[in-house]
Motif scaffolding. Structure first.
Motif, PDB file in Angstrom:
ATOM      1  N   LEU A 109       0.829  -1.207   0.000  1.00 26.93           N
ATOM      2  CA  LEU A 109       0.000   0.000   0.000  1.00 26.93           C
ATOM      3  C   LEU A 109       0.861   1.253   0.000  1.00 26.93           C
ATOM      4  O   LEU A 109       0.582   2.209  -0.737  1.00 26.93           O
ATOM      5  CB  LEU A 109      -0.926  -0.020   1.218  1.00 26.93           C
ATOM      6  N   PHE A 110       1.919   1.249   0.787  1.00 32.27           N
ATOM      7  CA  PHE A 110       2.808   2.407   0.819  1.00 32.27           C
ATOM      8  C   PHE A 110       3.498   2.601  -0.531  1.00 32.27           C
ATOM      9  O   PHE A 110       3.619   3.717  -1.032  1.00 32.27           O
ATOM     10  CB  PHE A 110       3.842   2.274   1.936  1.00 32.27           C
ATOM     11  N   ALA A 111       3.948   1.496  -1.144  1.00 35.12           N
ATOM     12  CA  ALA A 111       4.635   1.574  -2.434  1.00 35.12           C
ATOM     13  C   ALA A 111       3.720   2.134  -3.520  1.00 35.12           C
ATOM     14  O   ALA A 111       4.160   2.903  -4.383  1.00 35.12           O
ATOM     15  CB  ALA A 111       5.155   0.197  -2.835  1.00 35.12           C
ATOM     16  N   VAL A 112       2.447   1.787  -3.490  1.00 32.68           N
ATOM     17  CA  VAL A 112       1.496   2.291  -4.493  1.00 32.68           C
ATOM     18  C   VAL A 112       1.137   3.750  -4.208  1.00 32.68           C
ATOM     19  O   VAL A 112       0.897   4.536  -5.122  1.00 32.68           O
ATOM     20  CB  VAL A 112       0.225   1.408  -4.515  1.00 32.68           C
ATOM     21  N   SER A 113       1.131   4.135  -2.952  1.00 28.12           N
ATOM     22  CA  SER A 113       0.694   5.486  -2.588  1.00 28.12           C
ATOM     23  C   SER A 113       1.646   6.575  -3.083  1.00 28.12           C
ATOM     24  O   SER A 113       1.209   7.681  -3.403  1.00 28.12           O
ATOM     25  CB  SER A 113       0.530   5.610  -1.074  1.00 28.12           C
ATOM     26  N   VAL A 114       2.923   6.275  -3.158  1.00 22.24           N
ATOM     27  CA  VAL A 114       3.897   7.298  -3.548  1.00 22.24           C
ATOM     28  C   VAL A 114       3.670   7.775  -4.987  1.00 22.24           C
ATOM     29  O   VAL A 114       3.459   8.969  -5.216  1.00 22.24           O
ATOM     30  CB  VAL A 114       5.340   6.808  -3.318  1.00 22.24           C
ATOM     31  N   PRO A 115       3.667   6.885  -6.001  1.00 23.56           N
ATOM     32  CA  PRO A 115       3.401   7.386  -7.358  1.00 23.56           C
ATOM     33  C   PRO A 115       1.984   7.938  -7.504  1.00 23.56           C
ATOM     34  O   PRO A 115       1.766   8.885  -8.260  1.00 23.56           O
ATOM     35  CB  PRO A 115       3.629   6.169  -8.259  1.00 23.56           C
ATOM     36  N   PHE A 116       1.030   7.347  -6.786  1.00 27.33           N
ATOM     37  CA  PHE A 116      -0.349   7.823  -6.833  1.00 27.33           C
ATOM     38  C   PHE A 116      -0.410   9.292  -6.403  1.00 27.33           C
ATOM     39  O   PHE A 116      -1.044  10.127  -7.048  1.00 27.33           O
ATOM     40  CB  PHE A 116      -1.199   6.951  -5.895  1.00 27.33           C
TER      41      PHE A 116
END
Length: 166
Positions: free
Chosen positions: A18-25
């Motif tokens: 979830l954290f990894a997806v949140s950054v580019p999002f």
């Protein structure tokens, strides 16, 4: 004990994903917000080059629209602001040509920008940049921040469960 380790592993993986997806999002949301905020700001340029990312550039010397597109792409040199009708785009073009016949002064530039702002206020939200997306700009930033926080809480819970197991 084994159940706690499995739960910790699931929480850790979910939190990290979830954290990894949140950054580019979140970064995409910032870029969309910046573009949407500048969509109706007219770029007035004195030379041949274009400056920041604007939808419309007008040449200061004569008020004519400029082709400011990336190399290899075709530009029109026409006034085309997102969500504007053909008549509204023509109003902006006509005003710029009328005021710019002998160069655009700072007051004339403000007058053109004011007219664009008036017309932009009439554009429905669905016709604005990113208006048809369910989540964009500020909404995407907030959602990304929430995802990052949730991911960090998941990672924190993993560390807490791992520490409690020892």
């Amino acid at each position: 004990m084994r159940m706690r380790a499995t739960l910790a592993m699931i929480l850790g993986l979910a939190g990290a994903a979830l954290f990894a997806v949140s950054v580019p999002f979140t970064l995409v949301g910032i870029a969309e917000k910046r573009h949407a905020d500048r969509a109706y700001v007219v770029g007035f340029v004195p030379g041949d080059g274009c400056g920041d990312a604007h939808e419309l550039y007008l040449h200061v010397d004569d008020g004519k629209p400029m082709d400011c597109v990336a190399p290899g792409m075709s530009g029109s040199g026409r006034v085309r602001l997102p969500g504007f009708t053909t008549d509204q785009n023509d109003q902006v073009r006509t005003l710029a040509q009328r005021l710019g016949h002998d160069g655009l002064s700072a007051a004339e530039q403000r007058e053109i920008q004011h007219r664009v702002d008036e017309l932009a206020a009439t554009v429905p939200p669905s016709k604005r940049p990113y208006g048809k997306q369910a989540v964009s700009g500020a909404g995407r930033i907030w959602l990304g921040a929430g995802m990052a926080l949730t991911g960090l809480l998941g990672l924190g819970a993993t560390l807490w469960l791992a520490a409690k197991a020892n």
